[in-house]
Write a protein that holds these residues in place. Structure first.
Motif, mmCIF file in Angstrom:
data_model
loop_
_atom_site.group_PDB
_atom_site.id
_atom_site.type_symbol
_atom_site.label_atom_id
_atom_site.label_comp_id
_atom_site.label_asym_id
_atom_site.label_seq_id
_atom_site.Cartn_x
_atom_site.Cartn_y
_atom_site.Cartn_z
ATOM 1 N N THR A 114 30.441 23.624 16.293
ATOM 2 C CA THR A 114 29.375 22.658 16.536
ATOM 3 C C THR A 114 28.222 23.443 17.134
ATOM 4 O O THR A 114 28.415 24.190 18.096
ATOM 5 C CB THR A 114 29.854 21.579 17.513
ATOM 6 N N ARG A 115 27.027 23.296 16.552
ATOM 7 C CA ARG A 115 25.899 24.106 16.998
ATOM 8 C C ARG A 115 24.696 23.229 17.327
ATOM 9 O O ARG A 115 24.618 22.068 16.922
ATOM 10 C CB ARG A 115 25.522 25.143 15.920
ATOM 11 N N LEU A 116 23.762 23.807 18.065
ATOM 12 C CA LEU A 116 22.530 23.095 18.410
ATOM 13 C C LEU A 116 21.358 23.852 17.809
ATOM 14 O O LEU A 116 21.370 25.077 17.756
ATOM 15 C CB LEU A 116 22.356 23.040 19.926
ATOM 16 N N TYR A 117 20.332 23.119 17.404
ATOM 17 C CA TYR A 117 19.150 23.767 16.862
ATOM 18 C C TYR A 117 18.110 23.931 17.969
ATOM 19 O O TYR A 117 17.739 22.956 18.621
ATOM 20 C CB TYR A 117 18.573 22.950 15.715
ATOM 21 N N ASP A 118 17.681 25.166 18.183
ATOM 22 C CA ASP A 118 16.658 25.434 19.184
ATOM 23 C C ASP A 118 15.302 25.516 18.477
ATOM 24 O O ASP A 118 15.017 26.466 17.743
ATOM 25 C CB ASP A 118 16.986 26.758 19.893
ATOM 26 N N ILE A 119 14.492 24.501 18.716
ATOM 27 C CA ILE A 119 13.223 24.383 17.999
ATOM 28 C C ILE A 119 12.309 25.576 18.264
ATOM 29 O O ILE A 119 11.729 26.141 17.341
ATOM 30 C CB ILE A 119 12.499 23.087 18.430
ATOM 31 N N SER A 120 12.228 25.993 19.525
ATOM 32 C CA SER A 120 11.255 27.034 19.858
ATOM 33 C C SER A 120 11.642 28.379 19.259
ATOM 34 O O SER A 120 10.789 29.176 18.913
ATOM 35 C CB SER A 120 11.097 27.146 21.375
ATOM 36 N N LYS A 121 12.955 28.631 19.128
ATOM 37 C CA LYS A 121 13.385 29.916 18.546
ATOM 38 C C LYS A 121 13.625 29.813 17.043
ATOM 39 O O LYS A 121 13.889 30.819 16.389
ATOM 40 C CB LYS A 121 14.680 30.384 19.222
ATOM 41 N N ASP A 122 13.590 28.579 16.495
ATOM 42 C CA ASP A 122 13.946 28.338 15.092
ATOM 43 C C ASP A 122 15.314 28.942 14.766
ATOM 44 O O ASP A 122 15.505 29.606 13.753
ATOM 45 C CB ASP A 122 12.861 28.881 14.144
ATOM 46 N N LYS A 123 16.272 28.738 15.676
ATOM 47 C CA LYS A 123 17.631 29.276 15.493
ATOM 48 C C LYS A 123 18.644 28.245 15.950
ATOM 49 O O LYS A 123 18.352 27.435 16.836
ATOM 50 C CB LYS A 123 17.812 30.513 16.381
ATOM 51 N N THR A 124 19.831 28.290 15.372
ATOM 52 C CA THR A 124 20.905 27.449 15.902
ATOM 53 C C THR A 124 21.745 28.300 16.838
ATOM 54 O O THR A 124 21.839 29.510 16.693
ATOM 55 C CB THR A 124 21.807 26.897 14.779
ATOM 56 N N ARG A 125 22.333 27.647 17.867
ATOM 57 C CA ARG A 125 23.241 28.403 18.733
ATOM 58 C C ARG A 125 24.522 27.609 18.940
ATOM 59 O O ARG A 125 24.529 26.370 18.878
ATOM 60 C CB ARG A 125 22.565 28.727 20.069
ATOM 61 N N ALA A 126 25.598 28.345 19.202
ATOM 62 C CA ALA A 126 26.910 27.705 19.315
ATOM 63 C C ALA A 126 26.949 26.793 20.538
ATOM 64 O O ALA A 126 26.435 27.136 21.602
ATOM 65 C CB ALA A 126 27.992 28.767 19.427
ATOM 66 N N MET A 127 27.554 25.618 20.373
ATOM 67 C CA MET A 127 27.691 24.685 21.479
ATOM 68 C C MET A 127 29.163 24.666 21.874
ATOM 69 O O MET A 127 29.535 24.819 23.013
ATOM 70 C CB MET A 127 27.250 23.322 20.970
ATOM 71 N N ARG A 128 30.027 24.490 20.883
ATOM 72 C CA ARG A 128 31.464 24.560 21.137
ATOM 73 C C ARG A 128 32.145 24.797 19.800
ATOM 74 O O ARG A 128 31.598 24.483 18.740
ATOM 75 C CB ARG A 128 31.977 23.263 21.773
ATOM 76 N N ASN A 129 33.378 25.349 19.883
ATOM 77 C CA ASN A 129 34.127 25.460 18.645
ATOM 78 C C ASN A 129 34.610 24.075 18.264
ATOM 79 O O ASN A 129 34.934 23.268 19.135
ATOM 80 C CB ASN A 129 35.282 26.440 18.794
ATOM 81 N N LYS A 130 34.567 23.823 16.989
ATOM 82 C CA LYS A 130 34.803 22.469 16.485
ATOM 83 C C LYS A 130 36.184 21.960 16.882
ATOM 84 O O LYS A 130 37.186 22.619 16.691
ATOM 85 C CB LYS A 130 34.643 22.500 14.964
ATOM 86 N N GLU A 131 36.179 20.724 17.424
ATOM 87 C CA GLU A 131 37.458 20.125 17.763
ATOM 88 C C GLU A 131 38.055 19.452 16.526
ATOM 89 O O GLU A 131 37.356 19.095 15.595
ATOM 90 C CB GLU A 131 37.313 19.115 18.909
ATOM 91 N N GLU A 132 39.352 19.300 16.538
ATOM 92 C CA GLU A 132 40.023 18.604 15.438
ATOM 93 C C GLU A 132 40.131 17.138 15.818
ATOM 94 O O GLU A 132 40.097 16.781 17.000
ATOM 95 C CB GLU A 132 41.441 19.172 15.250
ATOM 96 N N ALA A 133 40.305 16.307 14.793
ATOM 97 C CA ALA A 133 40.395 14.865 15.048
ATOM 98 C C ALA A 133 41.488 14.558 16.065
ATOM 99 O O ALA A 133 41.327 13.730 16.960
ATOM 100 C CB ALA A 133 40.672 14.128 13.745
ATOM 101 N N ASN A 134 42.619 15.292 15.985
ATOM 102 C CA ASN A 134 43.722 14.934 16.886
ATOM 103 C C ASN A 134 43.482 15.344 18.340
ATOM 104 O O ASN A 134 44.201 14.935 19.232
ATOM 105 C CB ASN A 134 45.066 15.437 16.359
ATOM 106 N N ASP A 135 42.419 16.141 18.592
ATOM 107 C CA ASP A 135 42.067 16.420 19.981
ATOM 108 C C ASP A 135 41.617 15.158 20.701
ATOM 109 O O ASP A 135 41.613 15.101 21.925
ATOM 110 C CB ASP A 135 40.918 17.433 20.058
ATOM 111 N N TYR A 136 41.181 14.174 19.941
ATOM 112 C CA TYR A 136 40.617 12.970 20.548
ATOM 113 C C TYR A 136 41.645 11.875 20.815
ATOM 114 O O TYR A 136 41.319 10.858 21.386
ATOM 115 C CB TYR A 136 39.520 12.397 19.642
ATOM 116 N N ARG A 137 42.881 12.120 20.381
ATOM 117 C CA ARG A 137 43.939 11.125 20.622
ATOM 118 C C ARG A 137 43.474 9.720 20.223
ATOM 119 O O ARG A 137 43.524 8.795 21.016
ATOM 120 C CB ARG A 137 44.348 11.115 22.108
ATOM 121 N N TYR A 138 42.986 9.603 19.018
ATOM 122 C CA TYR A 138 42.553 8.287 18.516
ATOM 123 C C TYR A 138 43.707 7.296 18.572
ATOM 124 O O TYR A 138 44.834 7.622 18.195
ATOM 125 C CB TYR A 138 42.135 8.400 17.054
ATOM 126 N N PHE A 139 43.455 6.104 19.012
ATOM 127 C CA PHE A 139 44.442 5.023 18.816
ATOM 128 C C PHE A 139 43.706 3.689 18.803
ATOM 129 O O PHE A 139 42.605 3.580 19.362
ATOM 130 C CB PHE A 139 45.542 5.047 19.890
#
Ligand code: ADP
Ligand code: MG
Length: 481
Positions: free
Chosen positions: A248-273
């Motif tokens: 999961t990344r964020l776009y930095d407008i001033s640098k015109d670059k994306t930077r890492a925010m976190r490694n992508k979580e899987e659906a089961n990390d959220y314990r959906y019920f």
């Protein structure tokens, strides 16, 4: 190496309900922090959410408009995670059984070809609060006015192949939700935000590669820029012998670059019920049919009708139907002026420029459709030349009255009387004997230059009031004499 870009989008559209999705709090934008947060929105124990039927109705409208299968049995689930702006510790969303299933949207690309984009699903969920960071004193506060705002998350198939296509798709969704009246589309206020999933693969490869998701972009321009910068990053990574990891990344407008925010979580990390506080939602056929019967004319339908009924090009039809208000304005102008192409040009070009310059929306246009239509009638009956019409147009916009008033007051009538035009031409030819001589011996291209010079002189002498077609004809006759 030739790369193919793969893009899938998740759009969050804030539904335009009066109250929140599970509480009675108001949804007005920009209120003082925490003045629109009830016990339900604060996540207090012992209170129960109550589903807002209006949000359900709006989601169904969207589903029907994209030809989707409606989830007539849909279920709210808890998506569990911790974050300060989420006091309950979970977000109420939908997972396995969303309210809107598979559908599609046809989008018009820049070259006016149509592309069909699959929509995987659209589900209802609540928005979270907002963290507000203050510099002096350095504190962070939580504003829960946004907590519990109704969102429709619209998930596309990975069908887009360029940043431009992604923008065309978001534009189409943006237009549609405003036609339906289910979202105000105000991107600057976050009413429509977009997560862009981007991956690349060598041309010809069938499987998809790992993707990155750029979170929460809220302008068309930044969607395009963020995707392009992410594509550049991924190509460079691979060229340098590295691998793209799902992030999961964020776009930095001033640098015109994306930077890492976190490694992508899987659906089961959220314990959906399934949320035990909310019953499954059962939608009866009659409820759906009632909504279907009251759907407005959709952008695609209007676009096709404009092409057929008015003989407009695909491009003109798309621009004019990009908002319902603009389409209505145009239709009123044509109904008076009668000439679709002329009306389309004035609405798109002159009115568009005027609104742009004054920073106004078409609803607040300083010239009404009726005023513009009446002015176009004066172009059609040759009272006004196109050029002078621009002056009249500006005068109407400046509140000087109707086209006819202004023509009368400023004596702007186009000169169409041949004898008057001939007098003007005679004058010009007498004053410019040298050019007349040159004209008679010149080659074709030189001739047309001199010809245009005479036309220009005639325009100047008459302050632009002579009818250009007549000037052309009479001048030609005179010079060929
Ligand atoms: P998640 O549940 O992790 O958010 P989904 O499978 O629901 O993942 O997909 C989310 C979005 O990502 C969808 O819009 C989908 O079209 C898009 N997507 C999936 N795979 C790719 C890929 N390889 N490249 C680009 N976009 C993708
Ligand atoms: Mg997702």
């Amino acid at each position: 190496m030739q790369w193919e870009v793969i893009i899938g989008l998740e759009i969050h559209a804030q539904l335009a309900t009066q109250s929140k999705i599970f509480s009675g709090s108001a949804t007005t934008f920009g209120s003082e922090p925490n003045t629109q947060a009830s016990l339900v929105d604060l996540g207090m124990p012992g209170v129960l959410p109550i589903l807002n039927q209006e949000a359900v109705r709006m989601a169904v409208m969207f589903g029907l408009a994209i030809n989707a299968k409606i989830g007539q049995y849909n279920v709210f689930t808890r998506k569990n995670y911790f974050y300060p702006d989420l006091p309950k510790g979970y977000q109420i969303s939908q997972m396995e059984l969303p309210i809107v299933g598979n559908g599609y949207l046809d989008i018009q690309l820049e070259d006016c070809t149509i592309k069909r984009v699959g929509i995987t699903r659209a589900h209802l969920e609540e928005d979270t609060g907002k963290s507000l960071h203050e510099a002096f004193p350095s504190v962070t506060g939580i504003d829960l006015n946004r907590a519990g705002m109704p969102l429709l998350e619209i998930v596309s198939e990975p069908d887009m192949r360029s940043a431009k296509e992604a923008v065309a798709y978001v534009t189409t969704v943006h237009t549609l939700v405003r036609y339906l009246g289910i979202c105000n589309g105000n991107m600057a206020q976050g009413s429509l935000r977009c997560d862009c999933n981007v991956s690349i693969r060598p041309k010809g490869q069938i499987e998809f590669s790992a993707r990155c998701e750029i979170k929460n972009i809220n302008s068309f321009r930044f969607i395009e820029k963020a995707i392009n910068s992410e594509v550049r990053r991924q190509i460079k990574l691979i060229k340098d012998g590295n691998k793209v990891i799902q992030q999961t990344r964020l776009y930095d407008i001033s640098k015109d670059k994306t930077r890492a925010m976190r490694n992508k979580e899987e659906a089961n990390d959220y314990r959906y019920f399934p949320d035990p506080d909310l019953l499954p939602v059962i939608l009866e056929d009659s409820f759906l049919e009632d909504i279907r019967a009251r759907l407005p004319e959709l952008p695609q339908q209007k676009l096709r009708r404009f092409q057929k009924q008015f003989g407009l090009s695909a491009y003109d039809a798309r621009v004019l139907t990009s908002s319902c208000q603009q389409a209505n304005y145009f239709e009123e102008v044509v109904s008076i002026a009668g000439d679709a192409k002329l009306s389309a040009n004035w609405v798109m070009v002159e009115l568009g420029a005027l609104l742009n310059k004054q920073g106004l929306r078409i609803d607040d246009a300083p010239i009404t459709a009726k005023q513009l239509g009446c002015m176009l009638l004066r172009i059609k009956d040759n009272t006004l030349s196109g050029k002078i019409a621009k002056t009249v147009f500006e005068a109407i916009a400046a509140d000087e009255g109707s086209a006819d008033d202004i023509i009368e007051k400023r004596k702007l009538n186009q000169v169409t009387d041949s004898s008057v035009i001939l007098v003007i031409l005679d004058d010009i030819l007498t004053v410019n004997v040298e050019q007349v001589k040159q004209y008679r011996v010149a080659d074709k291209s030189k001739r047309s230059k001199i010809f245009n010079f005479f036309v220009g002189q005639a325009m100047q002498a008459s302050k632009g009031k002579v009818n250009p077609q007549q000037v052309n004809k009479l001048l030609k006759d005179k010079l060929e004499d």
